[in-house]
Design a protein around this motif. Structure first.
Motif, PDB file in Angstrom:
ATOM      1  N   ALA A  42       0.832  -1.209   0.000  1.00 46.68           N
ATOM      2  CA  ALA A  42       0.000   0.000   0.000  1.00 46.68           C
ATOM      3  C   ALA A  42       0.867   1.260   0.000  1.00 46.68           C
ATOM      4  N   LYS A  43       0.335   2.310  -0.595  1.00 47.35           N
ATOM      5  CA  LYS A  43       1.044   3.594  -0.651  1.00 47.35           C
ATOM      6  C   LYS A  43       0.698   4.431   0.579  1.00 47.35           C
ATOM      7  N   VAL A  44       1.742   4.993   1.184  1.00 43.71           N
ATOM      8  CA  VAL A  44       1.579   5.801   2.397  1.00 43.71           C
ATOM      9  C   VAL A  44       2.353   7.108   2.220  1.00 43.71           C
ATOM     10  N   ALA A  45       1.713   8.219   2.519  1.00 41.46           N
ATOM     11  CA  ALA A  45       2.371   9.522   2.419  1.00 41.46           C
ATOM     12  C   ALA A  45       2.705  10.051   3.809  1.00 41.46           C
ATOM     13  N   ILE A  46       3.875  10.680   3.930  1.00 38.50           N
ATOM     14  CA  ILE A  46       4.279  11.333   5.171  1.00 38.50           C
ATOM     15  C   ILE A  46       4.880  12.698   4.808  1.00 38.50           C
ATOM     16  N   PRO A  47       4.954  13.632   5.734  1.00 42.27           N
ATOM     17  CA  PRO A  47       5.567  14.934   5.425  1.00 42.27           C
ATOM     18  C   PRO A  47       7.046  14.764   5.075  1.00 42.27           C
ATOM     19  N   SER A  48       7.550  15.630   4.220  1.00 49.80           N
ATOM     20  CA  SER A  48       8.922  15.461   3.721  1.00 49.80           C
ATOM     21  C   SER A  48       9.980  16.291   4.444  1.00 49.80           C
TER      22      SER A  48
ATOM     23  N   ARG B  90       9.035  12.459  12.527  1.00 50.66           N
ATOM     24  CA  ARG B  90       7.856  12.277  13.373  1.00 50.66           C
ATOM     25  C   ARG B  90       6.838  11.353  12.725  1.00 50.66           C
ATOM     26  N   GLY B  91       6.636  11.527  11.428  1.00 51.14           N
ATOM     27  CA  GLY B  91       5.695  10.672  10.706  1.00 51.14           C
ATOM     28  C   GLY B  91       6.098   9.213  10.742  1.00 51.14           C
ATOM     29  N   LEU B  92       7.403   8.967  10.598  1.00 56.74           N
ATOM     30  CA  LEU B  92       7.900   7.592  10.654  1.00 56.74           C
ATOM     31  C   LEU B  92       7.730   7.009  12.051  1.00 56.74           C
ATOM     32  N   ARG B  93       7.922   7.843  13.071  1.00 56.94           N
ATOM     33  CA  ARG B  93       7.717   7.382  14.448  1.00 56.94           C
ATOM     34  C   ARG B  93       6.241   7.037  14.702  1.00 56.94           C
TER      35      ARG B  93
ATOM     36  N   LEU C 234      17.146  11.952  13.834  1.00 61.53           N
ATOM     37  CA  LEU C 234      16.150  12.354  12.839  1.00 61.53           C
ATOM     38  C   LEU C 234      16.063  11.262  11.787  1.00 61.53           C
ATOM     39  N   HIS C 235      14.986  10.497  11.838  1.00 62.07           N
ATOM     40  CA  HIS C 235      14.833   9.363  10.919  1.00 62.07           C
ATOM     41  C   HIS C 235      14.443   9.807   9.510  1.00 62.07           C
ATOM     42  N   THR C 236      14.893   9.043   8.535  1.00 59.08           N
ATOM     43  CA  THR C 236      14.398   9.141   7.164  1.00 59.08           C
ATOM     44  C   THR C 236      13.927   7.744   6.778  1.00 59.08           C
ATOM     45  N   THR C 237      13.364   7.621   5.612  1.00 52.08           N
ATOM     46  CA  THR C 237      12.873   6.306   5.166  1.00 52.08           C
ATOM     47  C   THR C 237      14.006   5.283   5.079  1.00 52.08           C
ATOM     48  N   LYS C 238      15.245   5.760   4.993  1.00 48.78           N
ATOM     49  CA  LYS C 238      16.405   4.845   4.922  1.00 48.78           C
ATOM     50  C   LYS C 238      16.649   4.142   6.255  1.00 48.78           C
ATOM     51  N   ASP C 239      16.023   4.659   7.324  1.00 49.29           N
ATOM     52  CA  ASP C 239      16.223   4.080   8.654  1.00 49.29           C
ATOM     53  C   ASP C 239      15.185   3.018   9.001  1.00 49.29           C
ATOM     54  N   ILE C 240      14.349   2.657   8.037  1.00 48.42           N
ATOM     55  CA  ILE C 240      13.364   1.593   8.256  1.00 48.42           C
ATOM     56  C   ILE C 240      14.081   0.248   8.207  1.00 48.42           C
ATOM     57  N   ILE C 241      13.991  -0.521   9.294  1.00 44.46           N
ATOM     58  CA  ILE C 241      14.660  -1.830   9.320  1.00 44.46           C
ATOM     59  C   ILE C 241      13.666  -2.988   9.241  1.00 44.46           C
TER      60      ILE C 241
ATOM     61  N   SER D  14       7.636  13.310  23.603  1.00 40.22           N
ATOM     62  CA  SER D  14       6.981  14.245  22.683  1.00 40.22           C
ATOM     63  C   SER D  14       7.424  15.693  22.877  1.00 40.22           C
ATOM     64  N   LYS D  15       8.226  15.971  23.879  1.00 41.08           N
ATOM     65  CA  LYS D  15       8.639  17.346  24.184  1.00 41.08           C
ATOM     66  C   LYS D  15       9.185  18.093  22.958  1.00 41.08           C
ATOM     67  N   PRO D  16      10.008  17.459  22.101  1.00 40.02           N
ATOM     68  CA  PRO D  16      10.531  18.184  20.928  1.00 40.02           C
ATOM     69  C   PRO D  16       9.442  18.649  19.962  1.00 40.02           C
ATOM     70  N   TYR D  17       8.227  18.111  20.102  1.00 42.97           N
ATOM     71  CA  TYR D  17       7.147  18.449  19.175  1.00 42.97           C
ATOM     72  C   TYR D  17       6.192  19.508  19.746  1.00 42.97           C
ATOM     73  N   VAL D  18       6.579  20.111  20.846  1.00 46.04           N
ATOM     74  CA  VAL D  18       5.806  21.221  21.407  1.00 46.04           C
ATOM     75  C   VAL D  18       5.991  22.460  20.528  1.00 46.04           C
ATOM     76  N   ASN D  19       4.900  23.115  20.206  1.00 46.41           N
ATOM     77  CA  ASN D  19       4.959  24.353  19.421  1.00 46.41           C
ATOM     78  C   ASN D  19       5.177  25.550  20.336  1.00 46.41           C
ATOM     79  N   PHE D  20       5.638  26.651  19.752  1.00 50.46           N
ATOM     80  CA  PHE D  20       5.970  27.807  20.577  1.00 50.46           C
ATOM     81  C   PHE D  20       5.955  29.091  19.757  1.00 50.46           C
ATOM     82  N   ILE D  21       6.051  30.216  20.465  1.00 48.06           N
ATOM     83  CA  ILE D  21       6.212  31.522  19.831  1.00 48.06           C
ATOM     84  C   ILE D  21       7.705  31.773  19.701  1.00 48.06           C
ATOM     85  N   ALA D  22       8.133  32.172  18.517  1.00 44.17           N
ATOM     86  CA  ALA D  22       9.563  32.341  18.252  1.00 44.17           C
ATOM     87  C   ALA D  22       9.894  33.748  17.786  1.00 44.17           C
ATOM     88  N   THR D  23      11.129  34.126  18.020  1.00 47.37           N
ATOM     89  CA  THR D  23      11.679  35.353  17.447  1.00 47.37           C
ATOM     90  C   THR D  23      13.162  35.115  17.216  1.00 47.37           C
ATOM     91  N   THR D  24      13.885  36.148  16.808  1.00 45.80           N
ATOM     92  CA  THR D  24      15.324  36.001  16.633  1.00 45.80           C
ATOM     93  C   THR D  24      16.017  36.275  17.968  1.00 45.80           C
TER      94      THR D  24
END
Length: 274
Positions: free
Chosen positions: A132-138, A145-148, A163-170, A223-233
């Motif tokens: 089956a075909k599966v789409a994840i963000p690129s 995150r999508g692979l996780r 940081l996983h990519t599709t190459k890390d699928i075992i 999941s802490k790395p996936y918390v959104n936030f307000i950013a500036t420089t």
């Protein structure tokens, strides 16, 4: 003497006019300092518009600049087109800074939104057929995150990596054809794939209902790395006006707005226990 008196009067009038001009200029500068341009994803305007009304009473004119993709908000921030933005998580920021030699920093957490798996052809991940075909963000952060999420759902296994990519699928017992797409296109791909991992804001923009998802990412301590936030420089991280925006966001008012608008699909992160 009369002529001399007229000269004195003219000089006094000129001085008064100059003083008014300077005062007006100072007033305009003060007003400008209270205007804040914020870059947001389009679907988040339902949160930021009510907040903008609240901030108006505090003398802050919050201007919303809406984006529909993840590629431009940070560029707009570093180029001074916006003063702050609110669309990304820590993983994304760190990766973007590294790739672009950026100096973007967080000034306050907003929410965490689990990724979800959607499909138009199946009602459970267990119904996926071989091949089956599966789409994840690129983008690198959301591909990881999508692979996780696919691993959480028991569909694949990954080797250890930051940081996983599709190459890390075992392990991929169903021989799924996993294709990374631009995050904004994952929802639109549902007519061509069996299922897609879609970010919450992209799903909202595309009219996908969270309740229709066939799998929801589990929120854990990891999941802490996936918390959104307000950013500036980095050079503006101590800006007092920006801090007021953060303080106004991290309130019961916004917590209730998140519940009302996103129906539990998005959680307030500033008081979330990871």
């Amino acid at each position: 003497m009369k002529r001399f008196g007229k000269v004195i009067k003219l000089l006094l009038l000129f001085s008064a006019a100059l003083a008014l001009f300077v005062l007006a200029g100072c007033g305009n500068q003060s007003s400008s300092d209270k205007t804040v341009k914020i870059g947001i994803m389009a679907s988040d305007d339902r949160i930021w518009k009510p907040l903008a009304k609240k901030l108006k009473k505090q003398g802050i004119d919050l201007k919303l600049v809406e984006f529909t993709d993840y590629n431009t908000p940070n560029k707009a921030l570093t180029q001074g087109e916006v003063d702050i933005n609110a669309f990304q998580n820590y993983h994304f920021m760190n990766d973007w800074n590294k790739a672009n030699k950026g100096n973007i920093v967080s000034i306050g957490d907003t929410y965490i939104a689990p990724q979800r798996i959607y499909s138009k052809s199946i009602k459970s991940v267990k119904e996926l057929k071989d091949g089956a075909k599966v789409a994840i963000p690129s983008d690198s952060t959301n591909e990881d995150r999508g692979l996780r999420v696919l691993e959480q759902a028991g569909l694949i296994k990954l080797k250890k990596a930051s940081l996983h990519t599709t190459k890390d699928i075992i392990e991929n017992k169903k021989n799924l054809k996993i294709t990374p797409l631009d995050a904004a296109q994952t929802a639109h791909s549902l007519s061509d794939v069996s299922m897609a991992v879609v970010n919450n804001d992209i799903a909202e923009d595309s009219g996908l209902k969270p309740s229709s998802a066939i799998y929801v990412e589990k929120i854990t301590k990891a999941s802490k790395p996936y918390v959104n936030f307000i950013a500036t420089t980095k050079d503006k991280k101590n800006n007092a006006t920006y801090k007021k925006v953060v303080k106004a966001y991290q309130t019961k008012f916004i917590e209730n707005k998140l519940k009302e608008i996103y129906k539990g699909s998005t959680l307030p992160a500033w008081n979330y226990k990871f």
